[in-house]
Design a protein around this motif. Sequence first.
Motif, mmCIF file in Angstrom:
data_model
loop_
_atom_site.group_PDB
_atom_site.id
_atom_site.type_symbol
_atom_site.label_atom_id
_atom_site.label_comp_id
_atom_site.label_asym_id
_atom_site.label_seq_id
_atom_site.Cartn_x
_atom_site.Cartn_y
_atom_site.Cartn_z
ATOM 1 N N CYS A 127 -11.973 61.935 128.638
ATOM 2 C CA CYS A 127 -12.232 60.909 127.497
ATOM 3 C C CYS A 127 -13.637 61.183 126.977
ATOM 4 O O CYS A 127 -14.657 61.299 128.035
ATOM 5 C CB CYS A 127 -12.099 59.527 127.809
ATOM 6 N N GLY A 155 -16.867 59.191 124.366
ATOM 7 C CA GLY A 155 -16.864 58.169 123.577
ATOM 8 C C GLY A 155 -18.003 57.126 123.727
ATOM 9 O O GLY A 155 -18.827 57.753 124.950
ATOM 10 N N GLN A 203 -12.074 57.837 122.643
ATOM 11 C CA GLN A 203 -12.209 56.560 122.576
ATOM 12 C C GLN A 203 -12.981 55.821 123.524
ATOM 13 O O GLN A 203 -13.624 56.576 124.072
ATOM 14 C CB GLN A 203 -10.738 55.997 123.266
#
Length: 285
Positions: free
Chosen positions: A157, A159, A254
């Motif tokens: 991930c 972000g 995200q």
Amino acid sequence: MSEKDEETFKSVDLEQKTEKSPEPDINPQESPSEKGTDKPSTPSTEAKGESTPSTHASAAKVKWTSSVEQFKLKRFFVLRPGTLDHGIEDVKALVNPKEDGPVQGIWLMAEVDHWNNEKERLVIITENTLLLFKYDFVMLNCEQIQKIPLNFIDRICHGTFCFPPRSLLTREGEGVRVYWDKLREPSFTSRWNPFSVEYPFTTFTYHPVSSANEELGRLCDIQNFMEQLTSAAQKAHSKNPVPGKANGVLVLNQPILIEAYVGLMSVIGNQNKLGYCLARGNIGF
């Protein structure tokens, strides 16, 4: 003198007087125009005089800010001449070529734990393994090694950081979180233990010295780290798949959640850079 001569003489004298009389009327008409042209020039010089101190003040402020930042960066031992190169050679010597494979890349990053504490780390990607090194740049020795097989990594991930709604903590910037066991959730005791290492993921962000120069900027680039890690993990999954696990890596963009609420220890530690090898100054009586 004859009468005719006197008449011609008088007429000439009158003509000269009439020619000289309009001269005083010209000056009053010229003076307003001259005054009008002189007045606009005065505010422009005053404006220039007022703008000059402000530009000097802003330049001095920028120079002072940059000098303070340079002073703060010089406190990091990793910036001492030869220290980083020595550390990279030390951790490369700890890689097992038969088990881990050849080294594909090395990075200097900050690891963020589940309590929002920052820790200085050297990270290496090999053909088969992701290695995290806790290296002491003061004593020039490696204190801890964590090995993560690349074929176990199932999610990456990228972000910005976020916290629960009632949390008192904040963190700016972006990071990368690497998961290697999505089926295992951390226990209740692990969540409330700041020293727990049982979490099935690790989180990285930029090292504070990433803006010191171009070479360190490349060494601390988490975007490049994520791309190389994704490529290496995909190759490891295809080369040595794990039974019972879906082969491949899921890449997500995200927010990265840090489940910490108060974290007084992390606030004090991050402000004083306790997770970094830093010159603390002289301590004595």
